[in-house]
Motif scaffolding. Structure first.
Motif, PDB file in Angstrom:
ATOM      1  N   ILE A  90     -13.464  21.640 -65.986  1.00 15.49           N
ATOM      2  CA  ILE A  90     -12.247  21.433 -65.507  1.00 15.49           C
ATOM      3  C   ILE A  90     -11.923  20.422 -66.920  1.00 15.49           C
ATOM      4  O   ILE A  90     -12.314  19.287 -66.973  1.00 15.49           O
ATOM      5  N   ALA A  91     -10.980  21.080 -67.664  1.00 18.32           N
ATOM      6  CA  ALA A  91     -10.772  20.597 -69.228  1.00 18.32           C
ATOM      7  C   ALA A  91      -9.737  19.479 -69.115  1.00 18.32           C
ATOM      8  O   ALA A  91      -8.768  19.534 -69.677  1.00 18.32           O
ATOM      9  N   TYR A  92      -9.548  18.486 -67.810  1.00 20.68           N
ATOM     10  CA  TYR A  92      -8.583  17.610 -67.886  1.00 20.68           C
ATOM     11  C   TYR A  92      -9.316  16.256 -67.269  1.00 20.68           C
ATOM     12  O   TYR A  92     -10.061  16.237 -66.381  1.00 20.68           O
ATOM     13  N   PRO A  93      -8.824  15.169 -67.969  1.00 15.31           N
ATOM     14  CA  PRO A  93      -9.616  13.883 -67.515  1.00 15.31           C
ATOM     15  C   PRO A  93      -9.157  13.459 -65.984  1.00 15.31           C
ATOM     16  O   PRO A  93      -8.074  13.569 -65.572  1.00 15.31           O
ATOM     17  N   ILE A  94     -10.448  12.917 -65.347  1.00 13.28           N
ATOM     18  CA  ILE A  94     -10.149  12.874 -64.103  1.00 13.28           C
ATOM     19  C   ILE A  94     -10.764  11.287 -63.665  1.00 13.28           C
ATOM     20  O   ILE A  94     -11.881  10.892 -63.873  1.00 13.28           O
ATOM     21  N   SER A  95     -10.048  10.565 -62.817  1.00 14.94           N
ATOM     22  CA  SER A  95     -10.287   9.382 -62.479  1.00 14.94           C
ATOM     23  C   SER A  95      -9.719   8.671 -61.183  1.00 14.94           C
ATOM     24  O   SER A  95     -10.536   7.870 -60.592  1.00 14.94           O
ATOM     25  N   ASN A  96      -8.807   9.623 -60.535  1.00 21.30           N
ATOM     26  CA  ASN A  96      -8.361   9.338 -59.389  1.00 21.30           C
ATOM     27  C   ASN A  96      -9.429   9.394 -58.151  1.00 21.30           C
ATOM     28  O   ASN A  96     -10.060  10.543 -58.191  1.00 21.30           O
ATOM     29  N   PRO A  97      -9.560   8.531 -57.445  1.00 23.82           N
ATOM     30  CA  PRO A  97     -10.761   8.904 -56.304  1.00 23.82           C
ATOM     31  C   PRO A  97     -10.572   9.845 -55.448  1.00 23.82           C
ATOM     32  O   PRO A  97     -11.561  10.515 -55.142  1.00 23.82           O
ATOM     33  N   GLU A  98      -9.297  10.307 -55.120  1.00 20.63           N
ATOM     34  CA  GLU A  98      -9.041  11.214 -54.162  1.00 20.63           C
ATOM     35  C   GLU A  98      -9.613  12.614 -54.972  1.00 20.63           C
ATOM     36  O   GLU A  98     -10.100  13.627 -54.301  1.00 20.63           O
ATOM     37  N   LYS A  99      -9.086  12.809 -56.036  1.00 20.85           N
ATOM     38  CA  LYS A  99      -9.602  13.790 -57.021  1.00 20.85           C
ATOM     39  C   LYS A  99     -11.176  13.902 -56.933  1.00 20.85           C
ATOM     40  O   LYS A  99     -11.849  14.804 -57.116  1.00 20.85           O
ATOM     41  N   VAL A 117     -14.304  13.914 -69.926  1.00 24.92           N
ATOM     42  CA  VAL A 117     -14.061  12.525 -69.947  1.00 24.92           C
ATOM     43  C   VAL A 117     -13.635  12.047 -71.436  1.00 24.92           C
ATOM     44  O   VAL A 117     -14.057  12.934 -72.443  1.00 24.92           O
ATOM     45  N   ASP A 118     -12.803  10.980 -71.146  1.00 25.57           N
ATOM     46  CA  ASP A 118     -12.545  10.363 -72.672  1.00 25.57           C
ATOM     47  C   ASP A 118     -12.261   9.134 -72.688  1.00 25.57           C
ATOM     48  O   ASP A 118     -11.685   8.508 -73.673  1.00 25.57           O
ATOM     49  N   ASN A 119     -12.662   8.226 -71.695  1.00 25.93           N
ATOM     50  CA  ASN A 119     -12.539   6.802 -71.687  1.00 25.93           C
ATOM     51  C   ASN A 119     -13.861   6.243 -71.058  1.00 25.93           C
ATOM     52  O   ASN A 119     -14.182   6.828 -69.950  1.00 25.93           O
ATOM     53  N   PRO A 120     -13.967   4.963 -71.105  1.00 27.79           N
ATOM     54  CA  PRO A 120     -15.394   4.198 -70.314  1.00 27.79           C
ATOM     55  C   PRO A 120     -14.791   4.171 -68.945  1.00 27.79           C
ATOM     56  O   PRO A 120     -15.496   4.059 -67.935  1.00 27.79           O
ATOM     57  N   GLU A 121     -13.444   3.716 -68.794  1.00 25.92           N
ATOM     58  CA  GLU A 121     -12.908   3.357 -67.466  1.00 25.92           C
ATOM     59  C   GLU A 121     -13.138   4.473 -66.447  1.00 25.92           C
ATOM     60  O   GLU A 121     -13.654   4.350 -65.285  1.00 25.92           O
ATOM     61  N   SER A 122     -12.880   5.518 -66.881  1.00 30.60           N
ATOM     62  CA  SER A 122     -12.943   6.815 -65.872  1.00 30.60           C
ATOM     63  C   SER A 122     -14.517   7.196 -65.615  1.00 30.60           C
ATOM     64  O   SER A 122     -14.960   7.555 -64.636  1.00 30.60           O
TER      65      SER A 122
END
Length: 376
Positions: A90-99, A117-122
């Motif tokens: 999945i070539a898209y950043p994911i951080s939303n809990p539902e996702k 992934v592209d950031n530490p917070e995610s």
């Protein structure tokens, strides 16, 4: 692949319109061309399915040698997994809990999942979501090779993120990838070549620095239809992810990436009005969409190329009408049917429920656009 009995084949000219047509032989040729390039270069092939959104076509790509598929969104991945495709990026950043919960459900089904992934917070969100599960998620670092959309900067930023991933017990680093979508804004093929080289080097540079820091990078992946045959030759690249190359379209022709004869998808349209200075077709923006280039460059004239009628340019679209203009007249008349090569196949396919598959002007099957509208 189911092919209808030859005796029952219908001429495409008898179909109602608008209809999304897919040339079977051109599709096979395009799939084979990508697979052959990958084999010749000794790299893996992971096509992006956002172009075709079809389980059947994804299966054909896997049968041709693809190691898996790339999707833009989780919903596309869910459709591909349900269709039996088990190796998915999945070539898209994911951080939303539902996702993230949806990612876990895919892991539960045995999908060999990779997430961008592209950031530490995610990373913290992913770690938290996976904390009380038995699963470890493979993540790939996305680097920015010039599109300036998502992604860390290549080099030291990628290394810092790789080190951060190592500190999360539920994540494992599987690769580094990029997408040189800014190649669509190139004004010459020479510029596309330069962008393709920069794309490949952005990934390889980041991977080398990570490995010098003691972090192995098994996969170094590049995408973008205009550049994959350039970036895919950069030493150290291990994977290509072209999407549009399965079909091609008028934008790719305008960029000089392919010839119009290789475009596999067309729209069958009817003439609904002929006037002194214009001609109207039943394919408006809800069919042809409004793309006249991508990422900043208009590579085409009008809203699609009408096969066999270069004298007509589709100048404007309303929702249900495509208005063409001509200078010295046209022999098209009311109820005539034409095939239109769309400017951008990916967006056009998403408007239709199915493909009408044809060979030499004869309908041979109907295939569903399985992931149509899957944008979540």
């Amino acid at each position: 692949m189911k092919i209808k009995d030859a005796g029952s084949m219908t001429n495409i000219q008898t179909l109602d319109t608008p209809t999304l047509l897919l040339d079977h032989q051109k599709l096979l040729t395009n799939i084979k061309d990508i697979a052959n390039f990958a084999k010749q270069q000794g790299v893996s092939y992971r096509p992006h399915i956002k172009t075709h959104k079809s389980v059947k076509i994804a299966q054909m790509q896997v049968e041709a040698g693809a190691v898996g598929v790339t999707t833009a969104k989780i919903s596309e991945a869910e459709v591909m997994a349900a269709g039996g495709i088990k190796d998915i990026l999945i070539a898209y950043p994911i951080s939303n809990p539902e996702k993230i919960n949806r990612l876990i459900k895919l892991l539960q089904k045995g999908v060999q999942l990779k997430a961008a992934v592209d950031n530490p917070e995610s990373l913290r969100y992913l770690q938290s979501g996976l904390e009380h599960t038995p699963y470890t998620l493979e993540v790939w670092i996305k680097v920015n090779s010039g599109l300036n959309r998502c992604g860390v900067e290549p080099g030291e930023e990628a290394v810092l993120l790789a080190k951060a991933i190592k500190n999360h017990s539920k994540l494992k680093l599987g690769g580094i990838f990029t997408h040189a979508g800014h190649s669509y804004a190139a004004k010459s093929y020479e510029e596309i070549q330069n962008i393709g080289l920069q794309e490949g080097y952005a990934v390889v540079k980041s991977a080398i620095l990570c490995e010098l820091a003691g972090i192995p990078i098994p996969v170094r992946s590049v995408g973008s239809t205009p550049t994959y045959k350039i970036a895919g030759k950069v030493p150290g690249i291990t994977e290509i992810r072209p999407g549009n190359a399965v079909f091609f379209d008028a934008i790719q022709v305008g960029l000089g990436v392919t010839n119009i004869e290789n475009c596999a998808v067309t729209l069958l349209a009817s003439v609904v009005g002929v006037y002194n200075d214009r001609i109207v077709f039943d394919t408006g923006s809800k069919c042809l969409c409004l793309d006249k280039g991508a990422h900043g460059n208009q590579t085409v004239s009008g809203f699609g190329k009408i096969i066999g009628h270069p004298e007509v340019m589709i100048e404007r679209l309303s929702e249900e009408h495509g208005v063409g203009i001509f200078v010295n007249g046209t022999n098209l008349k009311l109820n005539d049917k034409v095939q239109i090569i769309p400017n951008h196949a990916c967006t056009v396919v998403n408007q239709f429920e199915d493909y009408t598959l044809h060979e030499n002007g004869r309908v041979i099957d109907v295939w569903k656009v399985d992931a149509r509208g899957m944008v979540k």
